[in-house]
Write an enzyme that holds these catalytic residues in place. Sequence first.
Site, PDB file in Angstrom:
ATOM      1  N   ARG A 151       0.846  -1.189   0.000  1.00 19.27           N
ATOM      2  CA  ARG A 151       0.000   0.000   0.000  1.00 19.27           C
ATOM      3  C   ARG A 151       0.878   1.234   0.000  1.00 19.27           C
ATOM      4  O   ARG A 151       2.092   1.153   0.024  1.00 19.27           O
ATOM      5  CB  ARG A 151      -0.946  -0.018   1.204  1.00 19.27           C
ATOM      6  CG  ARG A 151      -2.041  -1.072   1.072  1.00 19.27           C
ATOM      7  CD  ARG A 151      -3.323  -0.720   1.799  1.00 19.27           C
ATOM      8  NE  ARG A 151      -3.623   0.689   1.735  1.00 19.27           N
ATOM      9  CZ  ARG A 151      -3.656   1.490   2.809  1.00 19.27           C
ATOM     10  NH1 ARG A 151      -3.408   1.020   4.014  1.00 19.27           N
ATOM     11  NH2 ARG A 151      -3.935   2.771   2.672  1.00 19.27           N
ATOM     12  N   CYS A 244     -15.185  -3.702   1.262  1.00 22.77           N
ATOM     13  CA  CYS A 244     -13.845  -3.408   0.764  1.00 22.77           C
ATOM     14  C   CYS A 244     -13.036  -4.653   0.434  1.00 22.77           C
ATOM     15  O   CYS A 244     -11.998  -4.557  -0.221  1.00 22.77           O
ATOM     16  CB  CYS A 244     -13.087  -2.527   1.753  1.00 22.77           C
ATOM     17  SG  CYS A 244     -12.876  -3.277   3.372  1.00 22.77           S
TER      18      CYS A 244
END
Length: 311
Positions: A151, A244
């Site tokens: 990320r 998500c």
Amino acid sequence: MSVPELIRVVTRSSPMALAQVERVRAELAVLQPGIRTEVVPVTTSGDRWMGDLAKLGGKGAFTKEVDAALLAGEADLAVHCVKDVPADRPLPAGTTFAAFLRRDDIRDALVHPGGLTLDELPAGTRIGTSSVRRIAQLAGSHPRLECVPMRGNANRRLEKLAAGEADALLLAVSGLERIGRPEVISEVLSEETMCPPIGAGILALQCREDDTTTIDVVSALGDPAAHRETTAERMFLHVLQGHCNSPIAGYARSERGGDLSLRAKVFTPDGKTVLNAHEWAGPLDPATLGTSVAVALLRQGARELIDGIAH
């Protein structure tokens, strides 16, 4: 129409988010050269947290602080990537989308230091990505490749690639173009190879509902095709109520003649099951098209598939 002297623009503080704001400022300067703009950068919880987004409540972690600044009157306009704005729940009360800018490239790109394409990567190649959408599609099409969690903003991911934390990356073409790094792309993947996320390539301008002065000004920046495509895609996601950790992908497309289509997919995390739907609007409005495509996938078992994934 009254014109404000100053518009304060709140945004995430990442290089890409700031580049997106510069596009808005440039387009606004052409439309209303007399208006000054001021950038109000904020660091969101999603930017600070490098773990599983689900633990922060999903993509809303990228918009919460931006929304708060807008509602508190600390800014007049927020710039968002549509793909980062949750569609399974309404916008924060008191806010509205004033415009959607002309859509950029919706495709994903492979970044490999040696310039290899996806099909040329040897077995065991480590692909840096934390996107469940990308992971599921790679698992289905290239099961010999390994996805490693990664990320952070695009610049940070490129740094991690250079440091050897992965052998290759999957990033959005539009994002790399926005930060001025298109030269790192070794292959642009077709929508058939890697179906994009809902809202890919579209910037949304959000205002307070009662700020009609700002709404009137920035709404002129809107692109009709992007508005129709976004409406269809977000309604699709709203009806589907994915979370998500749901591997969901899809995109709407406006043809020159005005026809609108929506193609969408739902995957199992291992990519072995893929539900497909593709419909043309015909006489349907964009929201009805999004609903229709979602219902088509629900009839194929999308609800059970989505609910069976931990989140």
